[in-house]
Design a protein around this motif. Sequence first.
Motif, short mmCIF file in Angstrom:
data_model
loop_
_atom_site.label_atom_id
_atom_site.label_comp_id
_atom_site.label_asym_id
_atom_site.label_seq_id
_atom_site.Cartn_x
_atom_site.Cartn_y
_atom_site.Cartn_z
N LYS A 2 0.83 -1.19 0.00
CA LYS A 2 0.00 0.00 0.00
C LYS A 2 0.87 1.25 0.00
O LYS A 2 0.54 2.23 -0.66
N PRO A 36 -7.19 2.60 2.02
CA PRO A 36 -6.74 1.47 1.19
C PRO A 36 -6.75 1.84 -0.29
O PRO A 36 -7.49 2.72 -0.72
N ALA A 42 -11.31 -4.92 -3.73
CA ALA A 42 -10.23 -5.23 -2.79
C ALA A 42 -10.66 -4.90 -1.37
O ALA A 42 -11.49 -4.03 -1.14
N LYS A 43 -10.08 -5.62 -0.41
CA LYS A 43 -10.39 -5.41 1.00
C LYS A 43 -9.10 -5.05 1.72
O LYS A 43 -8.01 -5.34 1.24
N THR A 44 -9.24 -4.44 2.87
CA THR A 44 -8.07 -4.22 3.70
C THR A 44 -7.67 -5.57 4.30
O THR A 44 -8.43 -6.54 4.25
N GLU A 45 -6.47 -5.64 4.87
CA GLU A 45 -6.01 -6.90 5.43
C GLU A 45 -6.93 -7.38 6.55
O GLU A 45 -7.25 -8.57 6.64
N ALA A 48 -10.19 -8.75 5.05
CA ALA A 48 -9.97 -10.05 4.41
C ALA A 48 -9.74 -11.13 5.45
O ALA A 48 -10.28 -12.24 5.33
N ARG A 49 -8.96 -10.84 6.49
CA ARG A 49 -8.69 -11.82 7.54
C ARG A 49 -9.98 -12.22 8.24
O ARG A 49 -10.25 -13.40 8.47
N ILE A 74 -6.59 -14.58 2.37
CA ILE A 74 -6.34 -13.18 2.73
C ILE A 74 -5.65 -12.47 1.58
O ILE A 74 -6.03 -11.35 1.19
N ARG A 75 -4.63 -13.10 1.00
CA ARG A 75 -3.90 -12.50 -0.11
C ARG A 75 -4.84 -12.23 -1.29
O ARG A 75 -4.80 -11.15 -1.90
N MET A 78 -7.25 -9.30 -0.56
CA MET A 78 -6.61 -7.99 -0.64
C MET A 78 -6.35 -7.58 -2.09
O MET A 78 -6.21 -6.40 -2.39
N GLN A 79 -6.32 -8.54 -3.00
CA GLN A 79 -6.12 -8.25 -4.41
C GLN A 79 -7.44 -8.10 -5.17
O GLN A 79 -7.45 -7.85 -6.36
#
Length: 81
Positions: A2, A36, A42-45, A48-49, A74-75, A78-79
């Motif tokens: 980011k 973000p 896309a999501k923030t970490e 996503a977690r 999670i990866r 975030m993408q």
Amino acid sequence: MKVLFSAIALAAAVAFVPASAGAQERTAKKILSGQPATLQGAKTESQARRDCQRQYRGARESKSALRIKINDCIREGMQGR
């Protein structure tokens, strides 16, 4: 990632937008404010977690297998996938 994206966006904003110093300062503040990156879906970490942990809650697999799957999830989150 980011921070790299923000730095590139800031450099592009400063290089390609001929504006007053005040406008450049406002643009820099907006880019570096910690928001973000705006990728489609896309999501923030943390988002996503949370979603991935909810998705795999109660799964009957080993901890190491779940950890691998959650990290991949999670990866991808975030993408924007």
